[in-house]
Design a protein around this motif. Structure first.
Motif, PDB file in Angstrom:
ATOM      1  N   GLU A 139      58.183  47.160  81.907  1.00 14.58           N
ATOM      2  CA  GLU A 139      58.860  48.031  81.162  1.00 14.58           C
ATOM      3  C   GLU A 139      60.091  47.665  80.249  1.00 14.58           C
ATOM      4  OE1 GLU A 139      57.561  52.424  83.316  1.00 14.58           O
ATOM      5  OE2 GLU A 139      59.629  51.481  83.985  1.00 14.58           O
ATOM      6  N   VAL A 141      63.694  49.152  78.159  1.00 15.19           N
ATOM      7  CA  VAL A 141      64.394  50.374  77.695  1.00 15.19           C
ATOM      8  C   VAL A 141      65.046  50.043  76.227  1.00 15.19           C
ATOM      9  CG1 VAL A 141      66.439  51.735  78.235  1.00 15.19           C
ATOM     10  CG2 VAL A 141      65.374  50.726  80.155  1.00 15.19           C
ATOM     11  N   ASP A 153      68.185  56.534  75.425  1.00 17.61           N
ATOM     12  CA  ASP A 153      67.254  55.662  75.568  1.00 17.61           C
ATOM     13  C   ASP A 153      65.842  55.898  75.901  1.00 17.61           C
ATOM     14  OD1 ASP A 153      69.275  53.348  75.571  1.00 17.61           O
ATOM     15  OD2 ASP A 153      70.156  54.556  77.410  1.00 17.61           O
ATOM     16  N   THR A 155      62.426  54.803  78.131  1.00 13.60           N
ATOM     17  CA  THR A 155      61.791  53.563  78.953  1.00 13.60           C
ATOM     18  C   THR A 155      60.281  53.541  78.746  1.00 13.60           C
ATOM     19  OG1 THR A 155      63.437  53.930  80.546  1.00 13.60           O
ATOM     20  CG2 THR A 155      61.352  52.680  81.446  1.00 13.60           C
TER      21      THR A 155
END
Length: 199
Positions: A139, A141, A153, A155
């Motif tokens: 993952e 961000v 942000d 994710t």
């Protein structure tokens, strides 16, 4: 503080020695076992790089991280709450811990290795090799801007395509609030870097 940390490493190794006799070290990719393996391999890679650059303080800080990451899973193993995958991952992580303390605490490393059933010296063993698949974050961000100003942000999976990124960004509360129910004029996506929504 250093003395307490040495005692803590010794306790973790004792738990592993008592709870994991005969368990083969094995890396895992998923679940709690995967989290243990990922932490161990990331820290193994980082400590190797730190030692090569003579960054011993950073290496020790990372050893603290691995000890923290092992505390709860090893307690689960000791209490009989762990499956085979978690046991294998914990065994591997403890062995990695012993190897990475060897350059800075050689006597402790040798005692720990013997407690784990090692017959030869840690100093004579090759440095462990990290698994590249376990040190990559799945993952990322992404900072999200609205009209050029950062608002938050997102994710999201590292391999998400642009359509999935745009859909996820437009679903964010702060983006919907800024758009006030209207469609955006443009969504600019710099892959794996930033997203800018032009209202």
């Amino acid at each position: 503080g250093a003395h307490r940390f040495v005692q803590r490493i010794w306790r973790l190794v004792q738990i592993a020695a008592e709870s994991l006799p005969g368990v083969k070290p094995a890396a895992a990719k998923d679940g709690d076992a995967g989290a243990v393996s990922k932490a161990a391999h990331k820290i193994l890679k980082a400590v190797g790089e730190d030692i090569e650059k003579l960054g011993f303080n950073r290496a020790i800080a990372r050893i603290y991280e691995l000890a923290n990451a092992l505390a709860t899973p090893l307690n689960d193993v000791a209490e009989g709450k762990a499956d085979a995958a978690l046991k294998g991952a914990c065994r591997e992580a403890v062995e990695i811990l012993v190897h990475i303390i060897a350059p800075v605490m050689p006597h402790l490393a040798e005692e720990c290795w013997e407690a784990l059933g090692g017959t030869e010296m840690v100093a004579e063993r090759p440095w462990p090799v990290y698994d590249p698949a376990l040190v990559v974050d799945n993952e990322i961000v992404l900072p999200v801007q609205v009209n050029g100003k950062k608002r938050g942000d997102l994710t999201i999976a590292r391999d998400a395509d642009q359509g999935a990124v745009e859909k996820a960004v437009l679903a964010l509360d702060f983006v919907q609030k800024a758009l006030e129910g209207k469609a955006p004029r443009k969504v600019i996506i710099v892959p794996q870097r930033i997203v800018n929504v032009v209202a």
